[in-house]
Design an enzyme around this catalytic site. Structure first.
Site, PDB file in Angstrom:
ATOM      1  N   CYS A 123       0.676  -1.219   0.034  1.00 55.79           N
ATOM      2  CA  CYS A 123       0.132   0.089   0.038  1.00 55.79           C
ATOM      3  C   CYS A 123       0.905   1.230   0.004  1.00 55.79           C
ATOM      4  O   CYS A 123       0.523   2.052   0.807  1.00 55.79           O
ATOM      5  CB  CYS A 123      -0.752   0.004   1.322  1.00 55.79           C
ATOM      6  SG  CYS A 123      -1.978  -1.359   1.330  1.00 55.79           S
ATOM      7  N   CYS A 158      -5.959  -4.046   9.191  1.00 51.80           N
ATOM      8  CA  CYS A 158      -5.357  -3.718   7.849  1.00 51.80           C
ATOM      9  C   CYS A 158      -6.411  -2.871   7.239  1.00 51.80           C
ATOM     10  O   CYS A 158      -7.732  -3.184   6.902  1.00 51.80           O
ATOM     11  CB  CYS A 158      -5.342  -4.932   7.354  1.00 51.80           C
ATOM     12  SG  CYS A 158      -4.587  -4.904   5.388  1.00 51.80           S
ATOM     13  N   TYR A 218      -7.039 -21.398 -18.220  1.00 49.17           N
ATOM     14  CA  TYR A 218      -6.799 -20.982 -17.118  1.00 49.17           C
ATOM     15  C   TYR A 218      -7.941 -20.417 -16.242  1.00 49.17           C
ATOM     16  O   TYR A 218      -8.106 -19.472 -15.633  1.00 49.17           O
ATOM     17  CB  TYR A 218      -5.570 -19.902 -17.027  1.00 49.17           C
ATOM     18  CG  TYR A 218      -4.615 -20.217 -17.604  1.00 49.17           C
ATOM     19  CD1 TYR A 218      -3.357 -20.815 -17.067  1.00 49.17           C
ATOM     20  CD2 TYR A 218      -4.686 -19.754 -19.253  1.00 49.17           C
ATOM     21  CE1 TYR A 218      -2.201 -20.820 -18.179  1.00 49.17           C
ATOM     22  CE2 TYR A 218      -3.494 -19.798 -19.930  1.00 49.17           C
ATOM     23  CZ  TYR A 218      -2.245 -20.463 -19.547  1.00 49.17           C
ATOM     24  OH  TYR A 218      -1.255 -20.731 -20.169  1.00 49.17           O
ATOM     25  N   ASP A 251      -6.116 -16.299 -18.788  1.00 50.01           N
ATOM     26  CA  ASP A 251      -6.146 -15.657 -17.640  1.00 50.01           C
ATOM     27  C   ASP A 251      -4.900 -16.393 -16.647  1.00 50.01           C
ATOM     28  O   ASP A 251      -5.467 -16.942 -15.658  1.00 50.01           O
ATOM     29  CB  ASP A 251      -7.241 -15.437 -16.722  1.00 50.01           C
ATOM     30  CG  ASP A 251      -7.056 -14.630 -15.403  1.00 50.01           C
ATOM     31  OD1 ASP A 251      -6.132 -13.869 -15.132  1.00 50.01           O
ATOM     32  OD2 ASP A 251      -8.202 -14.748 -14.555  1.00 50.01           O
ATOM     33  N   CYS A 276      -2.462 -10.506 -14.128  1.00 48.09           N
ATOM     34  CA  CYS A 276      -2.016  -9.764 -12.828  1.00 48.09           C
ATOM     35  C   CYS A 276      -0.594  -9.347 -12.931  1.00 48.09           C
ATOM     36  O   CYS A 276       0.031  -8.660 -12.154  1.00 48.09           O
ATOM     37  CB  CYS A 276      -2.305 -10.462 -11.499  1.00 48.09           C
ATOM     38  SG  CYS A 276      -1.291 -11.870 -11.456  1.00 48.09           S
ATOM     39  N   GLU A 308      -4.110  -5.003 -12.716  1.00 42.97           N
ATOM     40  CA  GLU A 308      -4.646  -6.437 -13.675  1.00 42.97           C
ATOM     41  C   GLU A 308      -4.878  -5.477 -14.652  1.00 42.97           C
ATOM     42  O   GLU A 308      -5.424  -4.636 -15.160  1.00 42.97           O
ATOM     43  CB  GLU A 308      -5.864  -6.484 -12.819  1.00 42.97           C
ATOM     44  CG  GLU A 308      -6.430  -7.879 -13.778  1.00 42.97           C
ATOM     45  CD  GLU A 308      -6.076  -8.947 -12.936  1.00 42.97           C
ATOM     46  OE1 GLU A 308      -5.244  -8.977 -11.752  1.00 42.97           O
ATOM     47  OE2 GLU A 308      -6.199 -10.371 -13.162  1.00 42.97           O
TER      48      GLU A 308
HETATM   49  C1  LIG Z   1      -4.770 -16.061 -12.181  1.00 45.46           C
HETATM   50  S1  LIG Z   1      -5.694 -17.599 -11.964  1.00 45.46           S
HETATM   51  C2  LIG Z   1      -7.099 -17.219 -13.000  1.00 45.46           C
HETATM   52  C3  LIG Z   1      -8.423 -18.009 -12.737  1.00 45.46           C
HETATM   53  C4  LIG Z   1      -9.727 -17.552 -12.775  1.00 45.46           C
HETATM   54  N1  LIG Z   1      -9.481 -17.140 -14.327  1.00 45.46           N
HETATM   55  C5  LIG Z   1     -10.381 -16.515 -11.939  1.00 45.46           C
HETATM   56  O1  LIG Z   1     -10.211 -15.247 -12.638  1.00 45.46           O
HETATM   57  O2  LIG Z   1     -10.729 -16.798 -10.959  1.00 45.46           O
HETATM   58  C6  LIG Z   1      -4.715 -18.468 -12.951  1.00 45.46           C
HETATM   59  C7  LIG Z   1      -5.288 -20.090 -12.786  1.00 45.46           C
HETATM   60  O3  LIG Z   1      -4.498 -20.834 -13.672  1.00 45.46           O
HETATM   61  C8  LIG Z   1      -4.145 -22.175 -13.252  1.00 45.46           C
HETATM   62  N2  LIG Z   1      -3.146 -22.681 -13.940  1.00 45.46           N
HETATM   63  C9  LIG Z   1      -1.796 -22.716 -13.724  1.00 45.46           C
HETATM   64  N3  LIG Z   1      -1.076 -23.020 -14.441  1.00 45.46           N
HETATM   65  C10 LIG Z   1      -1.971 -23.728 -15.524  1.00 45.46           C
HETATM   66  C11 LIG Z   1      -1.615 -24.565 -16.666  1.00 45.46           C
HETATM   67  N4  LIG Z   1      -0.435 -24.657 -17.028  1.00 45.46           N
HETATM   68  N5  LIG Z   1      -2.755 -24.813 -17.198  1.00 45.46           N
HETATM   69  C12 LIG Z   1      -3.931 -24.685 -16.951  1.00 45.46           C
HETATM   70  N6  LIG Z   1      -4.222 -23.857 -15.563  1.00 45.46           N
HETATM   71  C13 LIG Z   1      -3.165 -23.386 -15.111  1.00 45.46           C
HETATM   72  C14 LIG Z   1      -3.949 -22.080 -11.822  1.00 45.46           C
HETATM   73  O4  LIG Z   1      -4.599 -22.944 -10.916  1.00 45.46           O
HETATM   74  C15 LIG Z   1      -5.320 -20.576 -11.441  1.00 45.46           C
HETATM   75  O5  LIG Z   1      -6.564 -21.262 -11.310  1.00 45.46           O
END
Ligand SMILES: C[S@@+](CC[C@H](N)C(=O)[O-])C[C@H]1O[C@@H](n2cnc3c(N)ncnc32)[C@H](O)[C@@H]1O
Length: 485
Positions: free
Chosen positions: A142, A229, A336, A404, A431, A470
């Site tokens: 922060c 916090c 993802y 994502d 992110c 983001e």
């Molecule tokens: C930033 S989070 C986004 C999740 C979702 N889109 C959300 O906003 O709630 C990234 C996600 O990618 C998954 N992940 C990481 N590496 C991956 C891979 N090689 N293939 C598929 N998913 C993966 C993680 O488990 C996580 O749930």
């Protein structure tokens, strides 16, 4: 699986030399991870030094100096140039225009990291009356509290601009103008998950002492106590004393340090409550949507911005961006997908939705979340993101994709298969805008990606008061004559 190497990376395997001051141990060399905070700081320093170098490090460790801050790094620290502008000093909790006292604690060939001591002359941008947290400048997070909110948003836009400068090798015209950063409806008390922690010395907690439960002190390896916090939700702050007291009550049982989860969720009556058990299945509600997932699993941590954020992503999937020939996609792929946030909130208007996710637990929740939200056209599979391409049966020209990934971005196996499949529209959410910029550069500079055009890039402020942003980037496969125009 081995981490794939991105040919677009500008600083692979860069080493950093540490100077601990004369007469101290020999310099250690450390590999800097691409896209890490340290890597981005090196790029920021290189940018502001603009080719200038110094023969000798001008200071010693623990020296106290006066420095005028001229720049703000992407990780939110002030940077001042000294020694005829040939050496950089990085001071947290400062702004361009501040003149401050700082104590150097880590010196490299090109820059020193310093502790912020006090302000000698404030920047005109500094407004200390805005600071709400009593641990400001002690806690590492922060750091923008003294900066008016609209200026925080501008700074986050600058971070995105610099990320593309550092990591993408795009020709002029390949990148659109970076849009304004979208604000968070709540600027404080928005964070639905915090994870304070404590250390336990070897041999356990000495008689008569309490655990120190809180966050890591800026620039130190020690934890300091917290009672509140300012960015955590009201409900988390109200629950904190009793949760910490319960931890203190069993302090003798801890043989090593631990992290405490405090997650603000909805109970069966849709009232807020705090969950501390990582495995407990919890509920999150926003707009017309309800999601369930284990309390310790990934879920976006700023509930107040989720309606705006998810509807923006949804609208990007169907945005013509002024192209009369644009045809709305009929099918959606969510790579993802986690527990289904985007595949569910963006499913309207699509004939079918398919999601992929590496965590089988998250996929199980994505399936039940889709059902609970009345989504009948979604299917999910467990696996690495690239596995989705063997499963997609929908025509690429009618398919849109959401990506994502975690902070490290996509690996090349995924990007290569995306290029081979070639979806009509992609919305890439990240992110870590630095790895996003690297990945988009890989796509647009690939032979198979030359028909893609970036339509929109903008930040969403999921993390007010902090330097994090983001980034949402939309790109579209154009007919040849449009792409080359
Ligand atoms: C930033 S989070 C986004 C999740 C979702 N889109 C959300 O906003 O709630 C990234 C996600 O990618 C998954 N992940 C990481 N590496 C991956 C891979 N090689 N293939 C598929 N998913 C993966 C993680 O488990 C996580 O749930």
């Amino acid at each position: 699986m081995a981490t794939a190497v991105h040919p677009a990376s500008p600083l692979q395997n860069q080493k950093v030399k540490r100077f601990r001051g004369p007469g101290k141990k020999k310099n250690k060399k450390k590999k800097v991870e691409e896209g890490s905070a340290e890597h981005i700081l090196q790029l920021d320093v290189k940018r502001v030094l603009n080719g200038k170098t110094c023969d000798q490090v001008p200071y010693e460790r623990f020296q106290e100096i006066e420095v005028s801050i001229q720049y703000l790094s992407s990780s939110g620290d002030g940077i001042g140039l000294v020694n005829d502008d040939s050496y950089a000093v990085v001071v947290p909790f400062t702004l361009p225009g501040d003149k401050v006292h700082a104590k150097l604690h880590f010196l490299t060939e090109t820059y020193a990291l310093a502790d912020f001591l006090d302000v000698i002359e404030p920047s005109k941008e500094r407004d200390n009356s805005l600071i709400r947290c009593k641990y400001f400048a002690k806690c590492g997070g922060c750091q923008y509290q003294m900066l008016e909110y609209s200026k925080q948003l501008e700074q986050k836009r600058n971070v995105i601009i610099k990320a593309f400068e550092y990591f993408s090798h795009l020709q002029p015209g390949q990148l659109c103008e970076i849009g304004p950063t979208e604000s968070s409806p709540m600027e404080y008390n928005y964070r639905t998950k915090i994870t304070p922690h404590f250390d336990v010395p070897r041999g356990g907690i000495p008689e008569g002492t309490d655990l120190v439960i809180g966050f890591q002190e800026k620039g130190r390896r020690r934890v300091f106590d917290i009672e509140e916090c300012s960015i955590a939700t009201k409900c988390i702050n109200e629950s904190m004393p009793s949760i910490f007291a319960a931890t203190q009550a069993k302090k003798s049982e801890y043989k090593r340090g631990a992290t405490i989860l405090l997650r603000d969720v909805f109970d069966e009556n849709n009232e807020h409550k705090v969950e501390t058990d990582h495995k407990a299945v919890v509920k999150e509600v926003f707009g017309k949507f309800t999601f369930k997932f284990p309390a310790g699993a990934f879920f976006q941590n700023n509930n107040s911005i989720l309606p705006k954020f998810t509807s923006f992503v949804h609208s990007q999937l169907f945005n013509s961006f002024g192209d009369e020939k644009f045809e709305a996609p009929k099918y959606l792929v969510d790579a993802y997908c986690g527990s289904g946030l985007f595949s569910i909130t963006c499913s309207e208007g699509f004939q079918s939705v398919i999601g992929v996710e590496i965590s089988s637990d998250s996929v199980a929740y994505a399936k039940t979340n889709a059902e609970a939200n009345g989504i009948k056209n979604a299917e999910y599979l467990v696996g690495e993101a690239e596995k989705i391409f063997a499963k997609i049966e929908t025509p690429a020209a009618e398919t849109a994709m959401i990506i994502d990934p975690p902070r490290k971005g996509c690996d090349t196996a995924f990007l290569d298969q995306l290029l081979t499949y070639s979806p009509a529209r992609v919305v890439y959410i990240s992110c870590n805008v630095h790895t996003q910029a690297r990945d988009i550069s890989y796509i647009l500079n690939h032979e198979l990606g030359k028909d893609y055009k970036i339509n929109d890039v903008r930040g969403f402020d999921l993390f007010p008061q902090s330097h994090h942003v983001e980034s949402v980037l939309t790109f579209t496969k154009c007919k040849n004559e449009q792409a080359s125009a």
